[in-house]
Design a protein around this motif. Structure first.
Motif, short mmCIF file in Angstrom:
data_model
loop_
_atom_site.label_atom_id
_atom_site.label_comp_id
_atom_site.label_asym_id
_atom_site.label_seq_id
_atom_site.Cartn_x
_atom_site.Cartn_y
_atom_site.Cartn_z
N UNK A 27 0.46 -1.01 -0.05
CA UNK A 27 -0.14 -0.03 -0.62
C UNK A 27 0.95 1.11 -0.30
N UNK A 28 1.86 1.07 0.52
CA UNK A 28 3.18 2.41 0.54
C UNK A 28 3.26 2.27 -0.56
N UNK A 29 3.72 1.32 -1.69
CA UNK A 29 4.11 1.40 -2.73
C UNK A 29 3.31 1.99 -3.60
N UNK A 30 2.39 1.75 -3.34
CA UNK A 30 0.95 2.43 -4.20
C UNK A 30 0.61 3.64 -4.39
N UNK A 31 0.84 3.53 -2.93
CA UNK A 31 0.70 5.88 -3.09
C UNK A 31 1.75 5.94 -3.51
N UNK A 32 2.85 5.60 -3.05
CA UNK A 32 4.38 6.32 -3.35
C UNK A 32 3.88 6.22 -4.97
N UNK A 33 3.41 5.56 -5.62
CA UNK A 33 4.18 5.64 -7.20
C UNK A 33 2.33 6.05 -7.69
N UNK A 34 1.06 6.37 -6.70
CA UNK A 34 0.04 7.04 -7.39
C UNK A 34 -0.76 6.34 -8.37
N UNK A 35 -0.51 4.92 -8.22
CA UNK A 35 -1.46 4.24 -8.72
C UNK A 35 -3.09 4.17 -8.62
N UNK A 36 -3.48 3.96 -9.30
CA UNK A 36 -5.24 3.50 -8.77
C UNK A 36 -5.58 2.06 -8.97
N UNK A 39 -8.32 0.45 -10.55
CA UNK A 39 -7.95 0.44 -12.65
C UNK A 39 -6.33 -0.39 -13.42
N UNK A 40 -5.68 -0.28 -12.21
CA UNK A 40 -3.37 -0.79 -12.72
C UNK A 40 -3.08 -2.02 -12.11
N UNK A 41 -4.95 -2.99 -11.93
CA UNK A 41 -4.23 -4.39 -11.45
C UNK A 41 -3.20 -4.65 -11.48
N UNK A 42 -2.53 -5.05 -12.87
CA UNK A 42 -1.13 -5.49 -13.34
C UNK A 42 -0.31 -4.76 -12.46
N UNK A 43 -0.02 -3.24 -12.77
CA UNK A 43 1.32 -2.53 -12.16
C UNK A 43 1.49 -2.88 -10.48
N UNK A 44 0.02 -3.31 -9.81
CA UNK A 44 -0.50 -3.54 -8.10
C UNK A 44 0.49 -5.05 -8.08
N UNK A 45 0.36 -6.25 -8.98
CA UNK A 45 0.98 -7.21 -8.74
C UNK A 45 2.11 -7.25 -9.42
N UNK A 46 2.94 -6.41 -9.95
CA UNK A 46 4.10 -6.17 -10.42
C UNK A 46 4.90 -5.06 -8.73
N UNK A 47 3.96 -4.34 -8.21
CA UNK A 47 4.69 -3.93 -6.90
C UNK A 47 5.10 -4.94 -5.88
N UNK A 48 3.54 -5.78 -5.96
CA UNK A 48 3.54 -6.61 -4.94
C UNK A 48 4.83 -8.19 -5.49
N UNK A 49 4.39 -8.34 -6.16
CA UNK A 49 5.91 -9.19 -6.71
C UNK A 49 7.47 -8.41 -6.24
#
Length: 414
Positions: A27-36, A39-49
């Motif tokens: 969640x910190x990485x998502x907020x830092x990158x400004x990701x929705x 809508x950007x599930x693929x990017x969230x998966x990349x950050x989780x990995x």
């Protein structure tokens, strides 16, 4: 869920805290990158990995416990951050038709028409967070002044929530998944829900511009059947549909779908189904579809149908006769009663296993040789023969022409 999380990491009770820590990092990485996240599930998966990979590298030093199933943890993190947490697995399961929460410790699903109590146990805070996340993308709200809400999830699933205080103890949540098993009348024939003869007749009726009402109970398949009928509308027609929540999905080049809107915090801005029906008449439609007729919008729909505008609609009723009586009764809510406009009614129902549609035809009541129940098949609609071998139903003034290429042509008589 704690038992499932234990499979992902070592340490027994520390498994949940480990995933919670990783969840916070994602969640910190998502907020830092400004990701929705939604809508950007693929990017969230990349950050989780990336987070899980960094944790595994730290575990080599012995500072933190290693992760036993990295892929499982990544999937859990994506479901928590970008999905709907513990319910995401059921939303991804194609066999699950519906999900509902009676209270946080009792989560049910429906598979093949049968109800199942799952092993998922939530907390009140988790349920509240899930509801807020689901409503975020829909633009709708729920509060003490508006304790009910209907909304659509991004995948097309329908959400209904009843706030605590109206439902005793806890908020009641219901998610009806959008499961498309049939897109055309031919698909219903393949599924065994409809005969080929009936499918050809219904397709001819749609092409001829007849008004059709699909009647049945909850989960009987009314919307699926309406989708299949709408798919038979010619591409040259302009279709306007009005629904409480977007549920119809059929291929058409000239189609404008509209849905209702609840009032805002100021008590203004509400758009009712009746408003949509009236506005649709100003949009130059050649076909009108009302997702479900429930109240006073029936008056505006019948006025449009009696003006020569072909229409399709669904209604809750136990039989075709009761559906037609209901169509005559609902306009009373608007202060008027209209009894004409429906050429025939097509009720749908399902057996106790809820796995097959059973269909029957009927005509509006009145006249000689009236249908006692909705049991007549389409050949009985035309009894008398006119000139040239044409068969005419004197009551409905409807002419059925002979078969052409295996289909039945239907047109209005004088």
């Amino acid at each position: 869920m704690s038992q499932q999380l234990a499979r992902f990491a070592h340490g027994g009770d520390s498994a949940g805290s480990l995933v919670d820590d990783l969840d916070a990092q994602v969640r910190d990485a998502v907020r830092r990158e400004g990701v929705d996240p939604q809508r950007d599930v693929a990017l969230v998966r990349h950050l989780a990995e990336d987070v899980v990979r960094a944790h595994d590298e730290r575990s080599l030093t012995g500072v933190v416990a290693p992760v036993a199933d990295a892929n499982g943890v990544v999937g859990e993190l994506v479901a928590r951050v970008a999905g709907f947490g513990p319910l995401q697995a059921y939303l991804d399961d194609p066999d699950v038709e519906e999900i509902w929460i009676n209270d946080p410790s009792r989560v049910f699903v429906a598979r093949a028409g049968r109800h199942e109590l799952t092993t998922t146990i939530l907390t009140t805070a988790q349920v509240q967070e899930l509801v807020e996340r689901m409503l975020k993308s829909s633009g709708r709200r729920i509060d003490l002044s508006q304790p009910f809400v209907d909304a659509m999830l991004p995948e097309g699933h329908r959400l209904h929530v009843v706030l605590e205080g109206i439902s005793r103890g806890f908020a009641a949540v219901n998610i009806r998944k959008f499961v498309l098993r049939a897109a055309r009348l031919a698909d219903l024939v393949e599924l065994g829900s409809l005969t080929g003869q009936a499918a050809r007749f219904l397709e001819a009726a749609v092409l001829a511009g007849l008004n059709i009402v699909v009647a049945g109970g909850t989960q009987a398949g009314k919307t699926t059947f309406l989708n299949c009928l709408a798919a038979a509308i010619p591409g040259g027609d302009r279709v306007i549909s009005a629904e409480e929540v977007f549920e119809l999905r059929f291929p058409h080049p000239d189609w404008v779908p509209m849905q209702t809107r609840q009032q805002g915090l100021e008590g203004t801005g509400e758009v009712t189904l009746r408003d949509l029906v009236r506005e649709a008449l100003r949009m130059r439609p050649t076909r009108m579809i009302v997702g479900e007729v429930r109240s006073a919008e029936c008056l505006d729909l019948l006025l449009a149908l009696n003006a020569g505008l072909p229409g399709l609609a669904t209604i809750h009723a136990n039989s075709a006769r009761e559906a037609l009586v209901k169509l005559c009764t609902l306009p009373l809510l608007a202060g008027a009663s209209i009894r004409k406009g429906v050429h025939f009614c097509y009720p749908v129902s399902c057996d106790r296993a809820r796995n097959r549609l059973r269909t029957r035809f009927t005509r509006p009541p009145g006249g000689r040789d009236e249908c006692d129940e909705a049991t007549r098949a389409w050949p009985h609609l035309c009894r008398a023969r006119g000139r040239g071998g044409r068969r005419r139903d004197s009551r409905r003034q409807q002419v059925c022409l002979p078969r052409i290429n295996g289909a039945v042509r239907v047109r209005e008589g004088p």
